[in-house]
Design a protein around this motif. Sequence first.
Motif, mmCIF file in Angstrom:
data_model
loop_
_atom_site.group_PDB
_atom_site.id
_atom_site.type_symbol
_atom_site.label_atom_id
_atom_site.label_comp_id
_atom_site.label_asym_id
_atom_site.label_seq_id
_atom_site.Cartn_x
_atom_site.Cartn_y
_atom_site.Cartn_z
ATOM 1 N N TRP A 1 28.893 11.115 46.327
ATOM 2 C CA TRP A 1 28.012 11.223 45.168
ATOM 3 C C TRP A 1 27.664 9.824 44.684
ATOM 4 O O TRP A 1 28.536 8.960 44.595
ATOM 5 C CB TRP A 1 28.675 11.990 44.027
ATOM 6 C CG TRP A 1 28.669 13.482 44.197
ATOM 7 C CD1 TRP A 1 29.597 14.246 44.830
ATOM 8 C CD2 TRP A 1 27.668 14.388 43.717
ATOM 9 N NE1 TRP A 1 29.250 15.571 44.785
ATOM 10 C CE2 TRP A 1 28.066 15.683 44.102
ATOM 11 C CE3 TRP A 1 26.487 14.229 43.004
ATOM 12 C CZ2 TRP A 1 27.319 16.822 43.794
ATOM 13 C CZ3 TRP A 1 25.734 15.364 42.694
ATOM 14 C CH2 TRP A 1 26.143 16.637 43.091
ATOM 15 N N ALA B 1 26.218 8.142 41.337
ATOM 16 C CA ALA B 1 25.924 8.404 39.932
ATOM 17 C C ALA B 1 25.236 7.187 39.329
ATOM 18 O O ALA B 1 25.755 6.068 39.399
ATOM 19 C CB ALA B 1 27.201 8.727 39.164
ATOM 20 N N ASP C 1 23.830 5.277 36.028
ATOM 21 C CA ASP C 1 23.917 5.162 34.575
ATOM 22 C C ASP C 1 22.500 5.136 34.002
ATOM 23 O O ASP C 1 21.660 4.347 34.427
ATOM 24 C CB ASP C 1 24.664 3.873 34.232
ATOM 25 C CG ASP C 1 24.877 3.690 32.739
ATOM 26 O OD1 ASP C 1 24.397 4.524 31.938
ATOM 27 O OD2 ASP C 1 25.514 2.692 32.360
ATOM 28 N N ALA D 1 23.584 11.950 41.014
ATOM 29 C CA ALA D 1 23.897 12.380 39.657
ATOM 30 C C ALA D 1 23.470 11.293 38.686
ATOM 31 O O ALA D 1 23.228 10.150 39.065
ATOM 32 C CB ALA D 1 25.396 12.666 39.517
ATOM 33 N N MET E 1 24.377 9.733 34.534
ATOM 34 C CA MET E 1 25.478 9.748 33.570
ATOM 35 C C MET E 1 25.123 8.939 32.325
ATOM 36 O O MET E 1 24.477 7.900 32.398
ATOM 37 C CB MET E 1 26.748 9.183 34.204
ATOM 38 C CG MET E 1 26.617 7.776 34.760
ATOM 39 S SD MET E 1 28.151 7.111 35.441
ATOM 40 C CE MET E 1 29.064 6.782 33.934
ATOM 41 N N VAL F 1 28.390 13.363 32.958
ATOM 42 C CA VAL F 1 27.831 13.238 34.303
ATOM 43 C C VAL F 1 27.094 14.519 34.641
ATOM 44 O O VAL F 1 27.654 15.612 34.534
ATOM 45 C CB VAL F 1 28.935 12.960 35.348
ATOM 46 C CG1 VAL F 1 28.320 12.837 36.738
ATOM 47 C CG2 VAL F 1 29.703 11.702 34.997
ATOM 48 N N PRO G 1 24.922 16.446 37.623
ATOM 49 C CA PRO G 1 24.454 16.468 39.019
ATOM 50 C C PRO G 1 22.956 16.800 39.086
ATOM 51 O O PRO G 1 22.487 17.702 38.386
ATOM 52 C CB PRO G 1 25.285 17.581 39.657
ATOM 53 C CG PRO G 1 26.404 17.849 38.699
ATOM 54 C CD PRO G 1 25.878 17.524 37.350
ATOM 55 N N LEU H 1 34.288 10.149 33.027
ATOM 56 C CA LEU H 1 34.358 10.165 34.486
ATOM 57 C C LEU H 1 35.624 10.861 34.960
ATOM 58 O O LEU H 1 35.696 11.331 36.102
ATOM 59 C CB LEU H 1 34.336 8.733 35.037
ATOM 60 C CG LEU H 1 32.988 8.030 35.138
ATOM 61 C CD1 LEU H 1 33.180 6.604 35.635
ATOM 62 C CD2 LEU H 1 32.049 8.782 36.070
ATOM 63 N N VAL I 1 35.137 14.269 36.497
ATOM 64 C CA VAL I 1 34.434 14.457 37.765
ATOM 65 C C VAL I 1 35.350 14.973 38.872
ATOM 66 O O VAL I 1 35.004 15.939 39.569
ATOM 67 C CB VAL I 1 33.737 13.147 38.196
ATOM 68 C CG1 VAL I 1 33.144 13.284 39.598
ATOM 69 C CG2 VAL I 1 32.645 12.786 37.198
ATOM 70 N N LEU J 1 32.827 8.747 45.087
ATOM 71 C CA LEU J 1 31.881 8.618 43.983
ATOM 72 C C LEU J 1 31.513 7.150 43.831
ATOM 73 O O LEU J 1 32.395 6.303 43.633
ATOM 74 C CB LEU J 1 32.486 9.141 42.674
ATOM 75 C CG LEU J 1 31.623 8.931 41.422
ATOM 76 C CD1 LEU J 1 30.349 9.773 41.506
ATOM 77 C CD2 LEU J 1 32.408 9.275 40.153
ATOM 78 N N VAL K 1 29.393 4.609 41.472
ATOM 79 C CA VAL K 1 28.793 4.522 40.143
ATOM 80 C C VAL K 1 27.961 3.251 40.052
ATOM 81 O O VAL K 1 28.474 2.147 40.229
ATOM 82 C CB VAL K 1 29.873 4.528 39.043
ATOM 83 C CG1 VAL K 1 29.241 4.321 37.667
ATOM 84 C CG2 VAL K 1 30.649 5.845 39.075
#
Length: 332
Positions: A82, A84, A86, A125, A127, A131, A133, A176, A179, A193, A195
């Motif tokens: 994933w 993610a 921001d 995703a 956030m 978060v 998806p 987080l 998650v 993940l 980020v």
Amino acid sequence: MAFLTPSALPVIGCVLLAAAVVALLLRRQAARARRLGFSTSRLPAVSGVVVLAVMLLVAVAAAQPAILRTGPERSRDDVQVWIAVDTSNSMLAARAPGTVDRLRQAQEAAVALRRRLGGLQVGLAVMTTRVLPLLPPTADENTFAAVDRGSVQPNTPQPLAWEIASTHVSTSFANLEQVPRLNFYGKARRKLLVVLSDMEANDFDPGRLTTSFASHHVGLVLVQVGSTHDRVWVNGHADPAYHPERSGAGKVARLAETSAGGRLFTIGDTGAVAKRVRVLAGHGPSSTGELTQRSYVLLSPYLLLAALPLLVYLLAAPAAGLVRARAAGASG
């Protein structure tokens, strides 16, 4: 067959038109010479045809003709990644008015990273305080890019009413922790993940977050976007309401060191991030999915290669004509 640079197609039309004009002129010149009783040499005519052939080959190559190949998409189904992004208010900051802001940089980095992770299933995703998806892990890079361009918007997801202490929407690293517990990854054996954030996060416990990810066997990789020189710009002026928040920098650094990534990457480290993700993903069997993989085979190199002997002929033809002329003079 498709042309990847269709803007070059008019050049091909111009070359064909020039070929028709040259052929007509050469024909008229030969007919006039015959009427006057002169013998005509085929060398200039052949050279003219060769020049036009070279021009045509180069023009077609400039249009980048390609053959589309399709086949079943193969990907690892034992790994899910994933990414993610921001989307909080601070991600709207940029180095100067009119320059690319942090959020746009993060979106571009997400697509660039996805392209380096071919063969893996990657989801997307967003956030803020939570978060959300957007796209489940998929092997389809084009779908990922489309969702990244169309659905990654500022301040998404919107925070809940009780989460808003002011008009500033901040990133929550504390959330987080949820998650790994959520059903993001299904039955995947390896879970990762990544980020992408400016790391201007509110207060959180890095040790607790590390424990949560480790206990659920989820690898965390942090990538920082932007710098302390960035500002949020309104009508060409820095927004006085925004101040770079780096009070949690120490905690972010500790989290990065203890995470699966091993360090805090920066937005320019896309290659290093992809390499680390692949190391964490390890090796495993690939399976054929329902998606169709498309690839293009470029024909331009072959066209340019075909033009090479014609160029050699054009360079050698004058020398050959000179040799024949000298030989004819010597015999006369």
